[in-house]
Design a protein around this motif. Sequence first.
Motif, PDB file in Angstrom:
ATOM      1  N   GLY A  74       0.699  -1.131   0.027  1.00 44.52           N
ATOM      2  CA  GLY A  74       0.249   0.179  -0.175  1.00 44.52           C
ATOM      3  C   GLY A  74       0.793   0.954   0.004  1.00 44.52           C
ATOM      4  O   GLY A  74       0.043   2.212  -0.336  1.00 44.52           O
ATOM      5  N   ARG A  75       2.275   1.258   1.108  1.00 42.07           N
ATOM      6  CA  ARG A  75       2.946   2.353   0.605  1.00 42.07           C
ATOM      7  C   ARG A  75       4.271   2.330  -1.044  1.00 42.07           C
ATOM      8  O   ARG A  75       3.938   3.938  -0.984  1.00 42.07           O
ATOM      9  CB  ARG A  75       4.396   1.816   1.596  1.00 42.07           C
ATOM     10  CG  ARG A  75       5.669   2.581   1.461  1.00 42.07           C
ATOM     11  CD  ARG A  75       4.784   4.660   1.428  1.00 42.07           C
ATOM     12  NE  ARG A  75       6.291   5.140   1.221  1.00 42.07           N
ATOM     13  CZ  ARG A  75       6.710   5.644   0.848  1.00 42.07           C
ATOM     14  NH1 ARG A  75       6.108   5.603  -0.514  1.00 42.07           N
ATOM     15  NH2 ARG A  75       7.749   6.764   0.937  1.00 42.07           N
ATOM     16  N   ALA A 130       2.640   5.060   7.839  1.00 45.04           N
ATOM     17  CA  ALA A 130       1.234   5.412   9.113  1.00 45.04           C
ATOM     18  C   ALA A 130       0.800   3.785   9.609  1.00 45.04           C
ATOM     19  O   ALA A 130       1.355   2.855  10.067  1.00 45.04           O
ATOM     20  CB  ALA A 130       0.479   6.364   9.852  1.00 45.04           C
ATOM     21  N   ARG A 131       0.184   3.895   8.458  1.00 44.29           N
ATOM     22  CA  ARG A 131      -0.797   2.392   8.529  1.00 44.29           C
ATOM     23  C   ARG A 131       0.704   1.152   8.432  1.00 44.29           C
ATOM     24  O   ARG A 131       0.258  -0.231   9.360  1.00 44.29           O
ATOM     25  CB  ARG A 131      -1.429   1.727   7.392  1.00 44.29           C
ATOM     26  CG  ARG A 131      -2.657   2.801   7.276  1.00 44.29           C
ATOM     27  CD  ARG A 131      -3.405   2.883   6.412  1.00 44.29           C
ATOM     28  NE  ARG A 131      -4.792   3.419   6.298  1.00 44.29           N
ATOM     29  CZ  ARG A 131      -5.553   3.881   5.353  1.00 44.29           C
ATOM     30  NH1 ARG A 131      -5.307   3.728   4.140  1.00 44.29           N
ATOM     31  NH2 ARG A 131      -6.240   5.014   5.219  1.00 44.29           N
ATOM     32  N   THR A 132       1.303   1.455   7.744  1.00 42.88           N
ATOM     33  CA  THR A 132       3.269   0.310   8.056  1.00 42.88           C
ATOM     34  C   THR A 132       3.532   0.154   9.249  1.00 42.88           C
ATOM     35  O   THR A 132       4.173  -1.247   9.459  1.00 42.88           O
ATOM     36  CB  THR A 132       3.989   0.970   6.226  1.00 42.88           C
ATOM     37  OG1 THR A 132       3.223   0.766   5.353  1.00 42.88           O
ATOM     38  CG2 THR A 132       5.004  -0.183   6.966  1.00 42.88           C
ATOM     39  N   ALA A 266       0.685   5.285  17.037  1.00 48.67           N
ATOM     40  CA  ALA A 266       0.418   4.739  15.369  1.00 48.67           C
ATOM     41  C   ALA A 266      -0.720   4.929  15.073  1.00 48.67           C
ATOM     42  O   ALA A 266      -0.818   5.361  14.067  1.00 48.67           O
ATOM     43  CB  ALA A 266       0.370   2.809  15.033  1.00 48.67           C
ATOM     44  N   ASP A 267      -1.973   4.691  16.460  1.00 47.06           N
ATOM     45  CA  ASP A 267      -3.246   5.035  15.678  1.00 47.06           C
ATOM     46  C   ASP A 267      -3.517   6.422  15.535  1.00 47.06           C
ATOM     47  O   ASP A 267      -4.077   7.019  14.929  1.00 47.06           O
ATOM     48  CB  ASP A 267      -4.217   4.418  16.681  1.00 47.06           C
ATOM     49  CG  ASP A 267      -4.912   2.831  16.844  1.00 47.06           C
ATOM     50  OD1 ASP A 267      -4.435   2.178  15.599  1.00 47.06           O
ATOM     51  OD2 ASP A 267      -4.597   1.488  17.708  1.00 47.06           O
ATOM     52  N   PHE A 268      -3.073   6.670  16.536  1.00 48.86           N
ATOM     53  CA  PHE A 268      -3.143   8.567  16.585  1.00 48.86           C
ATOM     54  C   PHE A 268      -2.197   9.082  15.463  1.00 48.86           C
ATOM     55  O   PHE A 268      -3.138   9.847  14.492  1.00 48.86           O
ATOM     56  CB  PHE A 268      -2.763   8.873  17.826  1.00 48.86           C
ATOM     57  CG  PHE A 268      -2.826  10.886  17.736  1.00 48.86           C
ATOM     58  CD1 PHE A 268      -3.605  11.376  17.599  1.00 48.86           C
ATOM     59  CD2 PHE A 268      -0.930  10.927  17.404  1.00 48.86           C
ATOM     60  CE1 PHE A 268      -4.037  12.346  17.639  1.00 48.86           C
ATOM     61  CE2 PHE A 268      -1.243  12.758  17.308  1.00 48.86           C
ATOM     62  CZ  PHE A 268      -1.996  13.078  18.095  1.00 48.86           C
TER      63      PHE A 268
END
Length: 432
Positions: A74-75, A130-132, A266-268
């Motif tokens: 996705g990155r 961030a998702r990675t 990481a969620d933030f």
Amino acid sequence: MHRLFAALLAATPCASIAQAQTAPPADAGATQPQVAARAISGPAFTVDRALELAGVVSPALEAASADVRAAEAGRRVAGLRPNPTITVEAENVAGSGQYRGTQSLEATTSLALPLELGGKRSARIAVADARTDRATIQAAIAKADLRLSVIRAYAEAASAERRLVIARDQALIAGEGLRAARVRVQAGRASPFEAERANVALVNAEAALVREERAVEVSRFTLSRIIGQPFAGPLDANWFDYVPATHGPLRPIDSTGTLMMAAANADFASADASVRLARSQRIPDLTLGAGARRFEQTNDTAAIFSLSIPIPLFNNGRAALSQATAERQSADARRRLTAIDVDRAVAWAQAEAANAATNAAAASGPALAAAEEAARIARIGYREGKFGQLDLLDAERTLAQTRAAAVDALLSYHIAQAQLERLTARAPTQGE
């Protein structure tokens, strides 16, 4: 119990004489780990080996690894620019009159290239990064959860094996008690009721033995399912019996760097990057086009240039930005709440591990030694007619309860310690 200890005081002088006349039990000189090791023959199957095998076949780790690969893909997708578009148009064909056929054909070929404005590409990349990071942390969480599951299953299986040894000993002791009661009845020193009572105790001990055998089978099967294959040999009794000698005051608690806090951070970060992406999407993109038109009748060619700009009349991106901003506020609040929960959970886990270690040391040490000695003297005194059967049964019951309490305390310690390690596990750093 007071009758038993009063009788102990009276029987202690003759205990040495009676012991010389009575053969010791088969396992009287063996420690609990040695007895447990003989329950299932073969080399010990260690907890480190169980963790190694579980890490190879765990579906949770496989899923977490796939999630990391998906996030990395996705990155790469986020960094790609929009594709250009080629358009071919044919006008003034298949009509009537002079437009019949292709004699008035006008063919146009154009190339359109979207231009992203407002930093959309870099914003997408930030969200993907961030998702990675979140997927990487989730993989570490899956590994820590697997470790906790393996240690819990291993400790439960080890405790089941230890309870099986205790149940076998109790069945042997109950059999000896029945034989002693029958001798006393035949000698006229006791009523037949004592033999029946001893028989009931033997039946109950044999039923408990069958239950513990099933518990061992179930616990070993559960562990084998986690590690992906059956295993032979006993479990590591030394590992199960290990308890720290002392537990000092609670260690300083700092949730920073733990897996749970890393996941909340990481969620933030992902929510914050989403706000930036929503803000960039409010700026319209441009589409530049260039092409050529050919006229059939004159065989002439003319260039065509185009510029298109969307009009944000109905959807100007404000609602999406408000949604992303609210989600970021929620993530920030959950992050602060997680810090509180982690500190509280670590404090309780430290206390539970320390309490379990204290209970295990007490139950496996002086209390167990006293119960074993009381039961030994009660057996000798009962054979010599010094104690009644109720005193013997009371001593055997106390011994069984103390041994079971020792096993329960050891199991509680290992589970509490594993939970503490899970709560305090550190998040992976860059490059790990």
